[in-house]
Design a protein around this motif. Structure first.
Motif, PDB file in Angstrom:
ATOM      1  N   PHE A 148       0.690  -1.168   0.144  1.00 28.95           N
ATOM      2  CA  PHE A 148       0.045   0.148  -0.018  1.00 28.95           C
ATOM      3  C   PHE A 148       1.035   1.039   0.104  1.00 28.95           C
ATOM      4  N   ALA A 149       0.200   2.345  -0.231  1.00 28.98           N
ATOM      5  CA  ALA A 149       1.013   3.858   0.054  1.00 28.98           C
ATOM      6  C   ALA A 149       0.758   4.063   1.389  1.00 28.98           C
ATOM      7  N   LEU A 150       1.854   4.620   2.160  1.00 30.24           N
ATOM      8  CA  LEU A 150       1.583   5.505   3.237  1.00 30.24           C
ATOM      9  C   LEU A 150       1.675   6.937   3.171  1.00 30.24           C
ATOM     10  N   ILE A 151       1.018   7.796   3.210  1.00 33.33           N
ATOM     11  CA  ILE A 151       0.838   9.237   3.412  1.00 33.33           C
ATOM     12  C   ILE A 151       1.244   9.765   4.699  1.00 33.33           C
ATOM     13  N   VAL A 152       2.224  10.606   5.030  1.00 35.26           N
ATOM     14  CA  VAL A 152       2.442  11.324   6.085  1.00 35.26           C
ATOM     15  C   VAL A 152       2.283  12.835   5.767  1.00 35.26           C
ATOM     16  N   ALA A 153       1.095  13.245   6.173  1.00 31.70           N
ATOM     17  CA  ALA A 153       0.856  14.724   5.660  1.00 31.70           C
ATOM     18  C   ALA A 153       1.675  15.782   6.225  1.00 31.70           C
ATOM     19  N   ALA A 154       1.939  15.552   7.581  1.00 33.59           N
ATOM     20  CA  ALA A 154       2.902  16.672   8.170  1.00 33.59           C
ATOM     21  C   ALA A 154       4.149  16.728   7.338  1.00 33.59           C
ATOM     22  N   ASP A 155       4.653  15.643   6.874  1.00 29.92           N
ATOM     23  CA  ASP A 155       5.964  15.629   6.190  1.00 29.92           C
ATOM     24  C   ASP A 155       5.663  15.876   4.502  1.00 29.92           C
ATOM     25  N   LYS A 156       4.715  15.823   4.122  1.00 32.37           N
ATOM     26  CA  LYS A 156       4.446  15.920   2.729  1.00 32.37           C
ATOM     27  C   LYS A 156       4.956  14.944   1.754  1.00 32.37           C
ATOM     28  N   ILE A 157       4.921  13.678   2.600  1.00 38.10           N
ATOM     29  CA  ILE A 157       5.611  12.615   1.651  1.00 38.10           C
ATOM     30  C   ILE A 157       4.679  11.459   1.645  1.00 38.10           C
ATOM     31  N   GLN A 158       4.828  10.611   0.561  1.00 32.10           N
ATOM     32  CA  GLN A 158       4.061   9.444   0.419  1.00 32.10           C
ATOM     33  C   GLN A 158       5.140   8.204   0.257  1.00 32.10           C
ATOM     34  N   TYR A 159       5.058   7.101   0.746  1.00 36.13           N
ATOM     35  CA  TYR A 159       5.993   5.878   0.847  1.00 36.13           C
ATOM     36  C   TYR A 159       5.110   4.734   0.213  1.00 36.13           C
ATOM     37  N   ARG A 160       5.907   4.245  -0.889  1.00 43.55           N
ATOM     38  CA  ARG A 160       5.375   2.841  -1.206  1.00 43.55           C
ATOM     39  C   ARG A 160       5.608   1.794  -0.194  1.00 43.55           C
ATOM     40  N   CYS A 161       4.893   0.985   0.555  1.00 43.15           N
ATOM     41  CA  CYS A 161       5.271   0.070   1.616  1.00 43.15           C
ATOM     42  C   CYS A 161       4.930  -1.273   1.159  1.00 43.15           C
ATOM     43  N   THR A 162       5.494  -2.241   1.906  1.00 48.45           N
ATOM     44  CA  THR A 162       5.409  -3.695   1.687  1.00 48.45           C
ATOM     45  C   THR A 162       5.395  -4.189   3.390  1.00 48.45           C
ATOM     46  N   VAL A 163       4.238  -4.920   3.556  1.00 51.09           N
ATOM     47  CA  VAL A 163       4.104  -5.190   5.104  1.00 51.09           C
ATOM     48  C   VAL A 163       5.230  -6.492   5.439  1.00 51.09           C
ATOM     49  N   VAL A 164       5.985  -6.388   6.331  1.00 52.71           N
ATOM     50  CA  VAL A 164       7.050  -7.446   6.811  1.00 52.71           C
ATOM     51  C   VAL A 164       6.626  -8.151   8.043  1.00 52.71           C
ATOM     52  N   TRP A 165       5.823  -7.321   8.871  1.00 49.54           N
ATOM     53  CA  TRP A 165       5.448  -7.982   9.996  1.00 49.54           C
ATOM     54  C   TRP A 165       3.934  -7.575  10.274  1.00 49.54           C
ATOM     55  N   ARG A 166       3.113  -8.225  11.298  1.00 56.49           N
ATOM     56  CA  ARG A 166       1.954  -7.681  11.687  1.00 56.49           C
ATOM     57  C   ARG A 166       1.866  -8.238  13.178  1.00 56.49           C
ATOM     58  N   LYS A 167       1.451  -7.595  14.218  1.00 57.17           N
ATOM     59  CA  LYS A 167       1.153  -8.047  15.503  1.00 57.17           C
ATOM     60  C   LYS A 167       0.207  -7.147  16.266  1.00 57.17           C
ATOM     61  N   ASP A 168      -0.959  -7.610  16.821  1.00 57.65           N
ATOM     62  CA  ASP A 168      -1.724  -6.983  17.438  1.00 57.65           C
ATOM     63  C   ASP A 168      -2.421  -5.837  16.591  1.00 57.65           C
ATOM     64  N   ARG A 169      -2.076  -4.597  17.045  1.00 61.06           N
ATOM     65  CA  ARG A 169      -2.592  -3.509  16.162  1.00 61.06           C
ATOM     66  C   ARG A 169      -1.618  -2.602  15.523  1.00 61.06           C
ATOM     67  N   ARG A 170      -0.445  -3.304  15.231  1.00 63.12           N
ATOM     68  CA  ARG A 170       0.660  -2.741  14.681  1.00 63.12           C
ATOM     69  C   ARG A 170       1.383  -3.625  13.267  1.00 63.12           C
ATOM     70  N   ILE A 171       1.656  -2.735  12.509  1.00 58.39           N
ATOM     71  CA  ILE A 171       2.166  -3.117  11.298  1.00 58.39           C
ATOM     72  C   ILE A 171       3.679  -2.787  10.920  1.00 58.39           C
ATOM     73  N   GLY A 172       4.549  -3.667  10.799  1.00 54.99           N
ATOM     74  CA  GLY A 172       5.848  -3.115  10.380  1.00 54.99           C
ATOM     75  C   GLY A 172       6.027  -3.218   8.668  1.00 54.99           C
ATOM     76  N   VAL A 173       6.507  -2.188   8.165  1.00 51.65           N
ATOM     77  CA  VAL A 173       6.568  -2.044   6.820  1.00 51.65           C
ATOM     78  C   VAL A 173       7.825  -1.600   6.225  1.00 51.65           C
ATOM     79  N   ALA A 174       8.394  -1.918   5.067  1.00 52.20           N
ATOM     80  CA  ALA A 174       9.544  -1.784   4.516  1.00 52.20           C
ATOM     81  C   ALA A 174       9.224  -0.881   3.399  1.00 52.20           C
ATOM     82  N   PHE A 175       9.953   0.152   3.068  1.00 48.34           N
ATOM     83  CA  PHE A 175       9.746   1.153   1.655  1.00 48.34           C
ATOM     84  C   PHE A 175      10.360   0.502   0.558  1.00 48.34           C
ATOM     85  N   TYR A 176       9.652   0.892  -0.414  1.00 49.42           N
ATOM     86  CA  TYR A 176      10.534   0.405  -1.573  1.00 49.42           C
ATOM     87  C   TYR A 176      10.345   1.185  -2.782  1.00 49.42           C
TER      88      TYR A 176
END
Length: 79
Positions: free
Chosen positions: A51-79
């Motif tokens: 998916f794409a991650l948008i961080v409005a405060a930084d005015k940046i968009q990252y393309r992400c791949t999920v590398v782990w999921r746990k409870d309510r957290r997701i770890g992503v790697a940018f590509y």
């Protein structure tokens, strides 16, 4: 405990948006590095592996791949 991260992370607390296929899910960016991030969400249901991650405060968009999921957290790697 030794970390095997490729880049040092820094703790942050920024609003983000996970976007995919015309949908958007709010999240919190909990930590960030040049190679990835940890995101906090209300539910992992329906979040795809890429998916794409948008961080409005930084005015940046990252393309992400999920590398782990746990409870309510997701770890992503940018590509």
């Amino acid at each position: 405990m030794n970390e095997t991260r490729r880049a040092p992370r820094r703790r942050v607390l920024k609003a983000g948006s996970i976007t995919f296929g015309g949908a958007a899910i709010d999240c919190l960016v909990r930590n960030l590095s040049v190679t990835g991030a940890a995101l906090e969400v209300t539910s992992l249901v329906g979040i795809p592996d890429q998916f794409a991650l948008i961080v409005a405060a930084d005015k940046i968009q990252y393309r992400c791949t999920v590398v782990w999921r746990k409870d309510r957290r997701i770890g992503v790697a940018f590509y």
